[in-house]
Design an enzyme around this catalytic site. Structure first.
Site: not given
Length: 190
Positions: A89, A117
């Site tokens: 990401e 996360c």
């Protein structure tokens, strides 16, 4: 052995693997309508990253919400780049921001092969994306041994409150496949 950088370099660039550059060039600016199409693309990036042994089992892509066109790709590059922040990401955000010449990805969607996360969750609102779609749940990463960090239990609602539409898990079984491949190839877990 300590690696030294010239004084004028803040941080080394995260370079796209050759195979990823080829995929990005083939799809850049092409429409990929529908969340499932975008998710399949992110999952394929994760799988290819494992197969090419260029990083962990995570893939991400940034799309223009209005046109469904691919803006940028990202894969997990933590180990090859020696950068703990180089999650899929984060590399997708960085690549898209550089390509668009702005830190604000308003009007964009993040498709990520796995639930973000703690770090990527925190960076999502600051990136400016308006929608996040994800494949595997964080437990898939934890089962392999990845530390996903601590984040609020109702993380989807926390992003929704910030104006970010969240969709997932999407194609969960397919999104789990890169983790199994990584485990079978004895990939480095960090």
């Amino acid at each position: 052995m300590m690696n030294t950088l010239p004084d004028n370099i803040l941080t080394p660039a995260i370079l796209l693997p050759e195979w990823l550059k080829e995929i990005e060039q083939a799809y850049l600016g092409k429409q990929m309508p529908g969340d499932e199409t975008k998710m399949l693309f992110a999952i394929e990036l994760a799988r290819e990253n494992v197969k090419h042994q260029t990083g962990g089992p995570f893939g991400a892509a940034i799309f223009n919400i209005r046109t469904d066109e691919l803006v940028a790709v990202g894969v997990n590059s933590v180990v090859p780049a020696n950068q703990s922040w180089a999650h899929a990401e984060m590399t997708a955000f960085s690549h898209a921001q550089a390509r668009l010449g702005t830190y604000d990805l308003k009007g964009c969607l993040l498709a990520t092969s796995c639930e973000p996360c703690a770090m990527c969750f925190g960076a999502t609102p600051w990136s400016g994306v308006e929608k996040l779609i994800y494949g595997a749940e964080g437990d898939a990463a934890r089962k392999v041994g990845f530390d996903e960090g601590d984040k609020v239990a109702d993380w989807q609602n926390a992003l929704e409150k910030r104006g970010i539409c969240v969709v997932g898990p999407l194609l969960k079984e397919k999104a789990n496949e890169p983790f199994e491949l990584y485990r079978s190839m004895s990939g480095i877990v960090y």
